[in-house]
Design an enzyme around this catalytic site. Structure first.
Site, PDB file in Angstrom:
ATOM      1  N   SER A  23      39.829  49.751  51.386  1.00  0.00           N
ATOM      2  CA  SER A  23      39.102  48.482  51.306  1.00  0.00           C
ATOM      3  C   SER A  23      39.381  47.602  52.509  1.00  0.00           C
ATOM      4  O   SER A  23      40.480  47.637  53.082  1.00  0.00           O
ATOM      5  CB  SER A  23      39.553  47.755  50.036  1.00  0.00           C
ATOM      6  OG  SER A  23      39.095  46.428  50.026  1.00  0.00           O
ATOM      7  N   TYR A  69      46.096  43.797  45.132  1.00  0.00           N
ATOM      8  CA  TYR A  69      45.044  44.815  45.237  1.00  0.00           C
ATOM      9  C   TYR A  69      45.010  45.417  46.647  1.00  0.00           C
ATOM     10  O   TYR A  69      45.062  46.634  46.828  1.00  0.00           O
ATOM     11  CB  TYR A  69      43.676  44.210  44.883  1.00  0.00           C
ATOM     12  CG  TYR A  69      42.541  45.107  45.289  1.00  0.00           C
ATOM     13  CD1 TYR A  69      42.279  46.280  44.580  1.00  0.00           C
ATOM     14  CD2 TYR A  69      41.766  44.832  46.420  1.00  0.00           C
ATOM     15  CE1 TYR A  69      41.268  47.139  44.985  1.00  0.00           C
ATOM     16  CE2 TYR A  69      40.759  45.681  46.823  1.00  0.00           C
ATOM     17  CZ  TYR A  69      40.507  46.830  46.108  1.00  0.00           C
ATOM     18  OH  TYR A  69      39.526  47.676  46.507  1.00  0.00           O
ATOM     19  N   LYS A  98      45.970  49.340  48.096  1.00  0.00           N
ATOM     20  CA  LYS A  98      45.061  50.194  48.879  1.00  0.00           C
ATOM     21  C   LYS A  98      45.728  50.628  50.180  1.00  0.00           C
ATOM     22  O   LYS A  98      45.569  51.765  50.629  1.00  0.00           O
ATOM     23  CB  LYS A  98      43.748  49.454  49.150  1.00  0.00           C
ATOM     24  CG  LYS A  98      42.852  49.375  47.929  1.00  0.00           C
ATOM     25  CD  LYS A  98      42.281  50.749  47.607  1.00  0.00           C
ATOM     26  CE  LYS A  98      41.700  50.858  46.226  1.00  0.00           C
ATOM     27  NZ  LYS A  98      41.185  52.211  45.922  1.00  0.00           N
TER      28      LYS A  98
HETATM   29  C1  WQD Z   1      31.522  37.102  48.731  1.00  0.00           C
HETATM   30  C2  WQD Z   1      31.268  35.714  49.264  1.00  0.00           C
HETATM   31  C3  WQD Z   1      32.545  34.001  48.157  1.00  0.00           C
HETATM   32  C4  WQD Z   1      30.491  34.281  44.262  1.00  0.00           C
HETATM   33  C5  WQD Z   1      36.053  40.844  47.361  1.00  0.00           C
HETATM   34  C6  WQD Z   1      37.341  41.500  47.676  1.00  0.00           C
HETATM   35  C7  WQD Z   1      37.128  42.678  48.576  1.00  0.00           C
HETATM   36  C8  WQD Z   1      36.110  43.643  47.984  1.00  0.00           C
HETATM   37  C9  WQD Z   1      34.869  42.928  47.633  1.00  0.00           C
HETATM   38  C10 WQD Z   1      37.100  45.390  46.626  1.00  0.00           C
HETATM   39  C11 WQD Z   1      32.550  34.885  49.396  1.00  0.00           C
HETATM   40  C12 WQD Z   1      31.068  33.817  47.927  1.00  0.00           C
HETATM   41  C13 WQD Z   1      30.938  34.473  45.553  1.00  0.00           C
HETATM   42  C14 WQD Z   1      29.728  33.108  43.963  1.00  0.00           C
HETATM   43  C15 WQD Z   1      29.915  32.418  46.263  1.00  0.00           C
HETATM   44  N1  WQD Z   1      36.575  44.240  46.785  1.00  0.00           N
HETATM   45  N2  WQD Z   1      30.657  33.568  46.542  1.00  0.00           N
HETATM   46  N3  WQD Z   1      29.466  32.231  44.989  1.00  0.00           N
HETATM   47  O1  WQD Z   1      35.659  37.830  48.102  1.00  0.00           O
HETATM   48  O2  WQD Z   1      34.291  38.764  50.038  1.00  0.00           O
HETATM   49  O3  WQD Z   1      35.511  40.314  48.587  1.00  0.00           O
HETATM   50  O4  WQD Z   1      35.152  41.799  46.805  1.00  0.00           O
HETATM   51  O5  WQD Z   1      37.433  46.206  47.436  1.00  0.00           O
HETATM   52  O6  WQD Z   1      38.335  43.292  48.768  1.00  0.00           O
HETATM   53  O7  WQD Z   1      38.191  40.557  48.299  1.00  0.00           O
HETATM   54  O8  WQD Z   1      33.554  39.211  47.661  1.00  0.00           O
HETATM   55  O9  WQD Z   1      31.527  39.038  46.316  1.00  0.00           O
HETATM   56  O10 WQD Z   1      33.597  37.769  45.583  1.00  0.00           O
HETATM   57  O11 WQD Z   1      32.362  37.003  47.588  1.00  0.00           O
HETATM   58  O12 WQD Z   1      29.653  31.575  47.144  1.00  0.00           O
HETATM   59  O13 WQD Z   1      29.286  32.864  42.837  1.00  0.00           O
HETATM   60  O14 WQD Z   1      30.471  35.022  48.294  1.00  0.00           O
HETATM   61  O15 WQD Z   1      33.175  32.766  48.357  1.00  0.00           O
HETATM   62  O16 WQD Z   1      32.407  34.096  50.542  1.00  0.00           O
HETATM   63  P1  WQD Z   1      34.808  38.911  48.649  1.00  0.00           P
HETATM   64  P2  WQD Z   1      32.748  38.285  46.680  1.00  0.00           P
END
Ligand code: WQD
Length: 315
Positions: free
Chosen positions: A118, A142, A146
């Site tokens: 990841s 997490y 990984k």
């Molecule tokens: C994406 C962007 C939020 C929800 C995580 C893990 C990563 C991988 C994928 C596993 C961010 C923004 C989100 C919402 C928003 N997982 N957001 N409103 O945090 O980039 O990555 O998931 O391997 O390791 O860290 O993904 O989809 O949660 O967020 O504005 O309702 O969307 O702040 O900028 P993230 P995400």
């Protein structure tokens, strides 16, 4: 024809990998304890060993029974927030899971491994795009698990014959078919559709980041492109003595506002997203350099953000 075992093959990503590997002409078998996976995601003619990857004797049995040549290891816990609350559970499942698999592969003489890693291994690097040589500094249990998985595979590979590739996924989204959709509501695009379903406004977490429109930038990658990257990695393991780490992303960033605009486009009306406070721990920008995987495996993403959001629609 070679046979590949896909651990976590009943999961969202796994189900896409199962189909892509099968379409590449390989024989596939799924190992999944169905703790979060769904059996109905597995095609009828693909065998399922319903066991945990922690159960080494059962993994050994599956490797032997199906004369497995290679393993794609996806079975793992993957929620960053949950890993902060239950770190030992994540270490047990993800780290012990890799140990168990490597032991079973050693005992049964299985030499090819594609490992699901990841972008979380990088933490918050101060520059983008992120290259594979960027120092790893995970910020969650997490991400740590990984990274430890990658280390264990590298160490095991010098003690047992192993041809391996670790794929560091960026933000996976979309679906290859409606029935293969991500049913968990952990990530941005599923959360947007879930909000629309409930009739509430989708939220943009933070609009004062140092980015052009103030929202966070991520590298969203279509799950079908990601699945194709696994096929390229499996072929590379088969043909080489591989020990490689690759980012899997498009190399292009999209902001949260751009994702919201793409969803509005997909549903045909303005979804009325609203800016709210930042979520703790979100780096402003995480974009992959996808040069290495393009150069070595000849893989590149083909599907765009519009396809990701439209294929993730609930109706
Ligand atoms: C994406 C962007 C939020 C929800 C995580 C893990 C990563 C991988 C994928 C596993 C961010 C923004 C989100 C919402 C928003 N997982 N957001 N409103 O945090 O980039 O990555 O998931 O391997 O390791 O860290 O993904 O989809 O949660 O967020 O504005 O309702 O969307 O702040 O900028 P993230 P995400």
């Amino acid at each position: 024809m070679t046979t590949w075992l896909i651990t976590g093959g009943a999961g969202y990503i796994g189900a896409h990998v199962v189909r892509a590997l099968r379409e590449s002409g390989r024989s596939v078998v799924v190992l999944d304890d169905l703790s979060t996976g769904h059996a109905d995601r597995i095609p009828d003619d693909v065998p399922l060993a319903q066991v945990s990857v922690l159960d080494t004797p059962s993994v050994r049995d599956a490797l032997r029974e199906y004369a497995v040549d290679g393993v794609v290891h996806l079975a793992a816990k993957k929620a960053v927030g949950e890993s902060v609350e239950q770190p030992l559970h994540y270490y047990r499942e993800n780290v012990t899971g890799v140990i168990s698999l490597l032991e079973a592969m050693r005992d049964e003489g299985v030499h090819n491994l594609v490992y699901s890693s990841s972008a979380a291994v990088y933490g918050e690097p101060p520059w983008s795009p992120i290259r594979e040589e960027t120092p790893c500094a995970p910020l969650s249990p997490y991400g740590e698990t990984k990274l430890v998985g990658e280390w264990m595979i590298r160490a095991a590979a010098s003690a047992q014959r192993l041809s391996w590739v670790a794929l560091r996924y960026f933000n996976v989204a979309g679906a290859g078919a409606p029935e293969l959709r991500d049913t968990s509501v952990n990530n941005l695009i599923p959360m947007v559709y879930a909000a629309l379903e409930r009739g509430v406004a989708p939220q943009v977490f933070g609009s004062d980041y140092p980015t052009p429109d103030g929202s966070c930038i991520r590298d969203y990658i279509h799950v079908s492109d990601l699945a194709d990257a696994h096929v390229a990695a499996a072929a590379y393991c088969e043909a080489n003595d591989a020990q490689d780490v690759f980012n899997v992303g498009t190399g292009e960033g999209a902001s949260v506002w751009e994702v919201m605009a793409a969803v509005s486009e997909a549903v045909g009306h303005d979804i009325g997203a609203v800016a709210v406070a930042r979520r703790t721990g979100d780096p402003p920008e995480l974009v992959a350099s996808a040069d290495r995987i393009a150069g070595v495996l000849g893989w590149q993403a083909r599907r765009d953000l519009a396809e990701m959001v439209s294929s993730a629609r609930l109706d």
